[in-house]
Structures are given as C-alpha cells and as structure tokens.
Design an enzyme around this catalytic site. Structure first.
Site, short mmCIF file in Angstrom:
data_model
loop_
_atom_site.label_atom_id
_atom_site.label_comp_id
_atom_site.label_asym_id
_atom_site.label_seq_id
_atom_site.Cartn_x
_atom_site.Cartn_y
_atom_site.Cartn_z
N ASP A 267 11.34 -11.20 -35.58
CA ASP A 267 11.36 -9.88 -34.95
C ASP A 267 12.01 -8.86 -35.89
OD1 ASP A 267 10.22 -10.92 -32.67
OD2 ASP A 267 12.14 -11.23 -31.65
N TYR B 292 18.90 -21.44 -36.99
CA TYR B 292 19.26 -20.05 -36.69
C TYR B 292 20.75 -19.92 -36.45
CZ TYR B 292 14.26 -19.43 -35.62
OH TYR B 292 12.89 -19.39 -35.69
N ASP C 233 17.21 -9.14 -26.01
CA ASP C 233 18.04 -8.82 -27.17
C ASP C 233 18.56 -7.40 -27.06
OD1 ASP C 233 15.97 -7.08 -28.01
OD2 ASP C 233 15.05 -8.62 -29.25
N ARG D 152 16.09 -16.18 -28.11
CA ARG D 152 16.43 -15.24 -27.04
C ARG D 152 16.45 -15.94 -25.69
NH1 ARG D 152 11.96 -11.11 -27.10
NH2 ARG D 152 10.88 -12.70 -28.30
#
Length: 250
Positions: free
Chosen positions: A51, A79, A93, A184
């Site tokens: 993103d 991550y 987010d 997310r």
C-alpha cells in the site's frame, strides 16, 4: 519545490531482480515505473503490492526474471507494524476515517496473550480496502463508492508473531506469515479480541522468502545512479540463486 522527473531513458532488455526499499506515499506501480525508467528496462513487474502508506521490501523483476515472479508472490513474508489500540478506521490503517474510539489500557501480558491466539493457521476476512477483485473491479473501488461486497473468509498461516508493547494502548508487532495475509486485518483482530478495536499506524515489509530488507536499495539511490550503476544493483535472474535452500519458504 516539486521534484523534476528524469526524462525517460532508452529501453533495453534488462534481466535481474531489484530489491527495492519502497518509500512511503507512493504506490507499488509508481515505484516500479520510476525504477524501470532509471534502469532503462524494457520489461518489468513487481512481486507483491505494498500500500502507499507502507514501506519496505518490494522486489522488482526485470526481463527474464519476470517468469519467476510467482515464486516470490507465493513466498512467506515478514513485516514490522505499529498498532494503535482503541481506534478503528474505515481502512484499518491511519489513512482511513475514524469509525469508533474506545478506552484502551492494557498490560504487556494482556497484549501478548491476545496476539498469541493468532499464531498458526487462522481465518481472515479480506478487507474492503484491498486489491482483490470482484467482477473485474478491485474491492477498494467499491469501498470508495460506499458499496460493501460479500467476501469469503480465507485461511492463512501466521508462523511467528512477536509483540512489543509501546504503552497501554499500542504495540509494535513483528510478523512472519504466509502469502495472502493482511496485516491490517491481523491488527484489527487483535484489537477486537481485546474488546477495543485497533488500526495500523505504520507498516514495513522486512522479508520475502530468502530476501531481507537489509539487502534492499532506496529508490533515491537507484534514480541518482548512472544507468550502468543502477543495473549493477540487480540480483541474478537465475531462480536457483534466489532459492538455493528450497522453494522460497522464508
């Protein structure tokens, strides 16, 4: 002052993989096109979208290496994400609009206990703000129109999940997971388990298969280099060199 864009370079057959550290604020495709221009490459593709808010490892495949892009798409990912508890947003987010606020004051043990429930095989509901397609149209396009599409839950694997609380209402989590995992959604699920909701405030991809962020180069460095120096930043095209230890299991 607005940055002056470099005029397009010649387009040559260029083979190899560029391990890019994608900056925040641009799409994966925009990063790809800028790197492709810097390398003067005729054919290119990326191996897993990040993103615009996210930073980190984005392998870009050029020329013959695009044949093996699926191998990296299928690889495990790593991550590092920062999570704020007690606030839910439309996108999961910090870029979304706030939907709800609830009190959030938890001990480190409570946060870690909630996170442990999501280690192993878990089911996730893909978010509406995602690139998954319905009738040929990405879900985020429907979401922007206020349309909610029914989605099927899907199974993903969380191999490792370490949480470091930053206070009573937040934590940093380091995740190693299978392809298709939405970080997310993982943050939201942990927040829901604590009864307060949550959203991501930062996300960085640190690993894809055998590749780590430590080996990545910045987009600024690629664009500042001469065309020959930029091409020298490419990793070899041979799949055996990428996955000598197995099928990019990570």
């Amino acid at each position: 002052m607005k940055k002056t864009e470099r005029p397009p370079r010649r387009r040559d057959p260029v083979d190899g993989v560029l391990l890019l550290d994608k900056p925040q604020g641009i799409s994966s495709n925009a990063a790809l096109q800028r790197a492709r221009n810097a390398l003067g490459a005729a054919k290119a593709g990326h191996t897993g979208t990040l993103d615009p808010m996210a930073t980190g490892l984005l392998p870009l495949a050029f020329g013959e290496s695009t044949k093996f892009s699926q191998t990296l798409l299928d690889a495990d990912k790593g991550y590092e994400a920062t999570v704020l508890l007690g606030v839910t947003t439309t996108t999961g987010d910090a870029e979304g609009e706030v939907l709800d606020r609830k009190p959030a004051a938890f001990s480190a043990d409570e946060i870690r206990a909630a996170a442990r429930a999501f280690v192993g095989e878990v089911e996730q509901l893909p978010p509406m703000f995602s690139a998954l397609k319905h009738a040929g149209k990405p879900l985020y396009a429907y979401a922007r129109e206020g349309i909610d599409i029914e989605r099927k839950r899907r199974r993903v694997m969380i191999h490792a999940l370490d949480c470091e609380p930053t206070g009573p209402d937040g934590f940093v989590m380091r995740v190693r997971c299978s392809k298709g995992t939405y970080i997310r959604t993982l943050a939201e699920d942990i927040g829901n388990r604590l009864g307060c909701g949550a959203h991501l405030t930062a996300l960085r991809r640190t690993r894809i298969g055998p590749f780590a962020i430590d080996s990545a180069v910045t987009l600024d460095a690629v664009e500042a280099a001469t065309i020959d120096d930029a091409r020298a930043m490419l990793a070899p095209v041979e799949l055996s060199d990428w996955c000598a230890a197995g099928p990019c299991a990570g």
